[in-house]
Design an enzyme around this catalytic site. Structure first.
Site, PDB file in Angstrom:
ATOM      1  N   HIS A 124      31.268   1.582 -11.414  1.00 52.20           N
ATOM      2  CA  HIS A 124      30.292   2.001 -10.394  1.00 52.20           C
ATOM      3  C   HIS A 124      30.912   2.972  -9.406  1.00 52.20           C
ATOM      4  O   HIS A 124      30.385   3.212  -8.325  1.00 52.20           O
ATOM      5  CB  HIS A 124      29.731   0.783  -9.636  1.00 52.20           C
ATOM      6  CG  HIS A 124      28.808  -0.046 -10.477  1.00 52.20           C
ATOM      7  ND1 HIS A 124      28.462  -1.327 -10.169  1.00 52.20           N
ATOM      8  CD2 HIS A 124      28.178   0.234 -11.642  1.00 52.20           C
ATOM      9  CE1 HIS A 124      27.642  -1.819 -11.106  1.00 52.20           C
ATOM     10  NE2 HIS A 124      27.460  -0.896 -12.017  1.00 52.20           N
ATOM     11  N   CYS A 128      33.499  21.829  -2.788  1.00 49.53           N
ATOM     12  CA  CYS A 128      34.362  21.699  -3.970  1.00 49.53           C
ATOM     13  C   CYS A 128      35.347  22.873  -4.000  1.00 49.53           C
ATOM     14  O   CYS A 128      34.935  24.037  -3.897  1.00 49.53           O
ATOM     15  CB  CYS A 128      33.481  21.704  -5.225  1.00 49.53           C
ATOM     16  SG  CYS A 128      34.386  21.833  -6.762  1.00 49.53           S
ATOM     17  N   CYS A 130      29.811  20.755 -10.316  1.00 43.90           N
ATOM     18  CA  CYS A 130      30.660  20.803 -11.543  1.00 43.90           C
ATOM     19  C   CYS A 130      31.255  19.431 -11.879  1.00 43.90           C
ATOM     20  O   CYS A 130      31.909  19.273 -12.894  1.00 43.90           O
ATOM     21  CB  CYS A 130      31.787  21.820 -11.342  1.00 43.90           C
ATOM     22  SG  CYS A 130      33.067  21.258 -10.203  1.00 43.90           S
ATOM     23  N   GLY A 159      33.720 -13.410 -10.396  1.00 46.97           N
ATOM     24  CA  GLY A 159      32.962 -13.049  -9.192  1.00 46.97           C
ATOM     25  C   GLY A 159      31.829 -12.082  -9.420  1.00 46.97           C
ATOM     26  O   GLY A 159      31.661 -11.115  -8.669  1.00 46.97           O
ATOM     27  N   THR A 160      31.023 -12.345 -10.462  1.00 53.92           N
ATOM     28  CA  THR A 160      29.861 -11.465 -10.646  1.00 53.92           C
ATOM     29  C   THR A 160      28.623 -12.278 -10.985  1.00 53.92           C
ATOM     30  O   THR A 160      28.684 -13.279 -11.688  1.00 53.92           O
ATOM     31  CB  THR A 160      30.107 -10.396 -11.738  1.00 53.92           C
ATOM     32  OG1 THR A 160      28.951  -9.543 -11.815  1.00 53.92           O
ATOM     33  CG2 THR A 160      30.386 -11.015 -13.098  1.00 53.92           C
TER      34      THR A 160
HETATM   35  C1  BV8 Z   1      21.274   2.749 -14.544  1.00 56.40           C
HETATM   36  C2  BV8 Z   1      27.165   0.611  -6.046  1.00 56.40           C
HETATM   37  C3  BV8 Z   1      20.118   4.320 -15.836  1.00 56.40           C
HETATM   38  C4  BV8 Z   1      27.256   0.856  -4.621  1.00 56.40           C
HETATM   39  C5  BV8 Z   1      25.670  -0.793  -7.262  1.00 56.40           C
HETATM   40  C6  BV8 Z   1      15.227  -4.055 -15.029  1.00 56.40           C
HETATM   41  C7  BV8 Z   1      15.983  -4.823 -15.919  1.00 56.40           C
HETATM   42  C8  BV8 Z   1      17.296  -4.494 -16.225  1.00 56.40           C
HETATM   43  C9  BV8 Z   1      17.892  -3.384 -15.633  1.00 56.40           C
HETATM   44  C10 BV8 Z   1      17.162  -2.633 -14.755  1.00 56.40           C
HETATM   45  C11 BV8 Z   1      15.835  -2.956 -14.444  1.00 56.40           C
HETATM   46  N1  BV8 Z   1      15.396  -2.042 -13.541  1.00 56.40           N
HETATM   47  C12 BV8 Z   1      16.380  -1.159 -13.281  1.00 56.40           C
HETATM   48  C13 BV8 Z   1      17.454  -1.490 -14.012  1.00 56.40           C
HETATM   49  C14 BV8 Z   1      18.749  -0.798 -14.034  1.00 56.40           C
HETATM   50  C15 BV8 Z   1      19.560  -1.154 -12.792  1.00 56.40           C
HETATM   51  C16 BV8 Z   1      19.757  -2.664 -12.710  1.00 56.40           C
HETATM   52  O1  BV8 Z   1      20.533  -3.226 -13.441  1.00 56.40           O
HETATM   53  N2  BV8 Z   1      19.035  -3.313 -11.812  1.00 56.40           N
HETATM   54  C17 BV8 Z   1      19.143  -4.748 -11.715  1.00 56.40           C
HETATM   55  C18 BV8 Z   1      19.280  -5.154 -10.244  1.00 56.40           C
HETATM   56  C19 BV8 Z   1      17.922  -5.361 -12.358  1.00 56.40           C
HETATM   57  N3  BV8 Z   1      20.838  -0.527 -12.970  1.00 56.40           N
HETATM   58  C20 BV8 Z   1      21.026   0.713 -12.525  1.00 56.40           C
HETATM   59  O2  BV8 Z   1      20.228   1.346 -11.886  1.00 56.40           O
HETATM   60  C21 BV8 Z   1      22.337   1.347 -12.936  1.00 56.40           C
HETATM   61  N4  BV8 Z   1      22.060   2.637 -13.478  1.00 56.40           N
HETATM   62  O3  BV8 Z   1      20.816   1.847 -15.178  1.00 56.40           O
HETATM   63  O4  BV8 Z   1      21.049   4.039 -14.800  1.00 56.40           O
HETATM   64  C22 BV8 Z   1      20.149   5.782 -15.997  1.00 56.40           C
HETATM   65  C23 BV8 Z   1      20.600   6.282 -17.192  1.00 56.40           C
HETATM   66  C24 BV8 Z   1      20.596   7.641 -17.347  1.00 56.40           C
HETATM   67  C25 BV8 Z   1      20.194   8.481 -16.307  1.00 56.40           C
HETATM   68  C26 BV8 Z   1      19.787   7.946 -15.079  1.00 56.40           C
HETATM   69  C27 BV8 Z   1      19.766   6.583 -14.920  1.00 56.40           C
HETATM   70  C28 BV8 Z   1      23.234   1.536 -11.725  1.00 56.40           C
HETATM   71  C29 BV8 Z   1      23.737   0.200 -11.292  1.00 56.40           C
HETATM   72  C30 BV8 Z   1      24.809   0.386 -10.209  1.00 56.40           C
HETATM   73  C31 BV8 Z   1      24.190   0.183  -8.885  1.00 56.40           C
HETATM   74  N5  BV8 Z   1      25.227   0.234  -7.865  1.00 56.40           N
HETATM   75  N6  BV8 Z   1      26.507  -0.650  -6.260  1.00 56.40           N
HETATM   76  C32 BV8 Z   1      27.981  -0.249  -3.975  1.00 56.40           C
HETATM   77  O5  BV8 Z   1      28.762  -0.946  -4.641  1.00 56.40           O
HETATM   78  O6  BV8 Z   1      27.731  -0.395  -2.775  1.00 56.40           O
HETATM   79  S1  BV8 Z   1      25.168  -2.309  -7.721  1.00 56.40           S
HETATM   80  C33 BV8 Z   1      26.003  -3.552  -6.947  1.00 56.40           C
HETATM   81  O7  BV8 Z   1      25.745  -4.731  -7.772  1.00 56.40           O
HETATM   82  C34 BV8 Z   1      27.505  -3.480  -6.897  1.00 56.40           C
HETATM   83  O8  BV8 Z   1      28.067  -2.447  -7.678  1.00 56.40           O
HETATM   84  C35 BV8 Z   1      27.907  -4.838  -7.474  1.00 56.40           C
HETATM   85  O9  BV8 Z   1      29.182  -4.879  -7.950  1.00 56.40           O
HETATM   86  C36 BV8 Z   1      26.899  -4.960  -8.516  1.00 56.40           C
HETATM   87  C37 BV8 Z   1      26.808  -6.270  -9.232  1.00 56.40           C
HETATM   88  O10 BV8 Z   1      26.775  -7.273  -8.298  1.00 56.40           O
HETATM   89  P1  BV8 Z   1      28.006  -8.316  -8.293  1.00 56.40           P
HETATM   90  O11 BV8 Z   1      29.266  -7.559  -8.279  1.00 56.40           O
HETATM   91  O12 BV8 Z   1      27.814  -9.279  -9.406  1.00 56.40           O
HETATM   92  O13 BV8 Z   1      27.832  -8.976  -6.871  1.00 56.40           O
HETATM   93  P2  BV8 Z   1      26.782 -10.091  -6.440  1.00 56.40           P
HETATM   94  O14 BV8 Z   1      26.774 -10.134  -4.963  1.00 56.40           O
HETATM   95  O15 BV8 Z   1      25.507  -9.892  -7.193  1.00 56.40           O
HETATM   96  O16 BV8 Z   1      27.426 -11.469  -7.005  1.00 56.40           O
HETATM   97  C38 BV8 Z   1      28.635 -11.961  -6.447  1.00 56.40           C
HETATM   98  C39 BV8 Z   1      29.097 -13.114  -7.325  1.00 56.40           C
HETATM   99  O17 BV8 Z   1      30.373 -13.543  -6.850  1.00 56.40           O
HETATM  100  C40 BV8 Z   1      28.190 -14.328  -7.277  1.00 56.40           C
HETATM  101  O18 BV8 Z   1      28.005 -14.833  -8.587  1.00 56.40           O
HETATM  102  C41 BV8 Z   1      28.962 -15.338  -6.418  1.00 56.40           C
HETATM  103  O19 BV8 Z   1      28.718 -16.675  -6.821  1.00 56.40           O
HETATM  104  C42 BV8 Z   1      30.375 -14.960  -6.714  1.00 56.40           C
HETATM  105  N7  BV8 Z   1      31.338 -15.259  -5.646  1.00 56.40           N
HETATM  106  C43 BV8 Z   1      31.114 -15.322  -4.306  1.00 56.40           C
HETATM  107  N8  BV8 Z   1      32.276 -15.590  -3.658  1.00 56.40           N
HETATM  108  C44 BV8 Z   1      33.248 -15.670  -4.626  1.00 56.40           C
HETATM  109  C45 BV8 Z   1      32.654 -15.456  -5.876  1.00 56.40           C
HETATM  110  N9  BV8 Z   1      33.365 -15.481  -7.026  1.00 56.40           N
HETATM  111  C46 BV8 Z   1      34.686 -15.725  -6.933  1.00 56.40           C
HETATM  112  N10 BV8 Z   1      35.336 -15.927  -5.759  1.00 56.40           N
HETATM  113  C47 BV8 Z   1      34.645 -15.913  -4.592  1.00 56.40           C
HETATM  114  N11 BV8 Z   1      35.301 -16.139  -3.421  1.00 56.40           N
HETATM  115 ZN    ZN Z   2      32.513  21.942  -8.150  1.00 53.67          ZN
END
Ligand code: BV8
Ligand code: ZN
Length: 275
Positions: A125, A175, A136, A215-216
């Site tokens: 990501h 750039c 570019c 952690g995901t």
């Molecule tokens: C794309 C970046 C296509 C910025 C992020 C319907 C169904 C399926 C998919 C989709 C849909 N509608 C849309 C989609 C696609 C969409 C998607 O998946 N949506 C989901 C929500 C349904 N995906 C996208 O849009 C991706 N792009 O598909 O593009 C495309 C193709 C061609 C051309 C154009 C487009 C882009 C996805 C990336 C989005 N960017 N963030 C930033 O980071 O600020 S997402 C964001 O969520 C973060 O990156 C994060 O890492 C990611 C996943 O979340 P997690 O890391 O799992 O974090 P979360 O808080 O959810 O969970 C934490 C976990 O840790 C928990 O389980 C908890 O219990 C645990 N925990 C807590 N404490 C601890 C722990 N574990 C261990 N130790 C601890 N102490």
């Molecule tokens: Zn450039």
């Protein structure tokens, strides 16, 4: 803390595997002080992803409440640049150093795996420490000092649209290669993942015989597909998470605890099995 049995089972699975990959999400950085996205005090509680997780939403939020966009920006930067790796990141870096794991695939943009010493980090990501040319695609690194200064200026910016534009103009960089405008190399919802990075991550998931999933919530695609790819190719999935997730169903072992508790204990157990 996971019961000893499951740490021992996980350690013997890992010790018996040839190619091991680690897949991490926001949870591994929670104990470094970076809030996760989902869950009670998650980022998305205060800044809903429908507005703050994608570019069109951010544009709308900018029109409706520019002050909130300003706060989102400097809070995100300040939170990340002022944190350091925790024992979970350090244990993973050590696992790579002693040859237990071959790479880390992370969904995080906080650079903490690299800061802990991990070398092969696949940031699917993107990273807050990299800017990419919109024309570019050329990538250049930015350092903590630059980001701290950017957060300081954003914090001081007036909360009007004009004030925010002025500040962003002052921060925009061109750039060196083509003169195009650069932007943070972070993937927002609706944006495609960096193909060069994701293809290597996909290969790693195909090749591995064990994947340590840490952690995901396993909710964001296509990244969340990677543990499924590994599983379908007979890799043993070991989950480290205090809670259940959709990926728990794939796990041969579920280590219920936090990253900074479990991972150092797992490293110690693997070392006692291997050496
Ligand atoms: C794309 C970046 C296509 C910025 C992020 C319907 C169904 C399926 C998919 C989709 C849909 N509608 C849309 C989609 C696609 C969409 C998607 O998946 N949506 C989901 C929500 C349904 N995906 C996208 O849009 C991706 N792009 O598909 O593009 C495309 C193709 C061609 C051309 C154009 C487009 C882009 C996805 C990336 C989005 N960017 N963030 C930033 O980071 O600020 S997402 C964001 O969520 C973060 O990156 C994060 O890492 C990611 C996943 O979340 P997690 O890391 O799992 O974090 P979360 O808080 O959810 O969970 C934490 C976990 O840790 C928990 O389980 C908890 O219990 C645990 N925990 C807590 N404490 C601890 C722990 N574990 C261990 N130790 C601890 N102490
Ligand atoms: Zn450039």
């Amino acid at each position: 803390m996971a019961s000893g049995g499951s740490i021992r089972t996980a350690a013997s699975l890992i010790a018996g595997a040839k190619h091991i990959v680690c897949f991490t999400g926001a949870g591994i950085s929670a104990e470094s002080g970076i809030p996760t996205f989902r869950g009670t005090s998650g980022i998305w509680e205060k800044y809903p992803p429908s507005l703050f997780g994608n570019i069109p939403g951010l544009a709308l939020a900018f029109l409706l409440f520019p002050g909130k966009v300003r706060n989102f920006a400097f809070e995100a930067i300040e939170t990340i640049v002022n944190t350091k790796p925790n024992p979970g990141h350090e244990a993973i870096a050590e696992m790579e150093k002693v040859g237990i794991i071959s790479s880390v695939i992370t969904q995080n943009i906080d650079g903490l795996h690299e800061a802990a010493g991990s070398k092969k980090v696949l940031s699917v990501h993107g990273s807050i420490y990299v800017f990419r040319c919109r024309r570019c695609g050329e990538r250049t690194d930015v350092d903590k000092e630059w980001l701290r200064e950017a957060a300081r200026r954003l914090r001081l910016a007036r909360s009007s649209r004009f004030g925010l534009i002025q500040t962003l103009k002052g921060l925009s960089t061109k750039c060196e290669k083509c003169g195009g405008l650069k932007r943070p190399d972070v993937v927002f919802f609706g944006e495609s993942l960096p193909a060069d990075v994701f293809s290597v991550a996909y290969e790693e998931a195909l090749k591995c015989n064990a994947m340590l999933v840490v952690g995901t919530s396993g909710l964001v695609y296509p990244a969340a597909n990677l543990p499924l790819v590994a599983y379908k190719h007979q890799a043993a999935i070991i989950e480290v998470n205090p809670e259940n997730s959709p990926l728990s169903a794939l796990a041969a072992v579920r280590l219920r605890g936090t990253a900074s508790e479990i991972l150092p204990a797992l490293l110690k157990e693997i070392s006692s099995v291997l050496w």
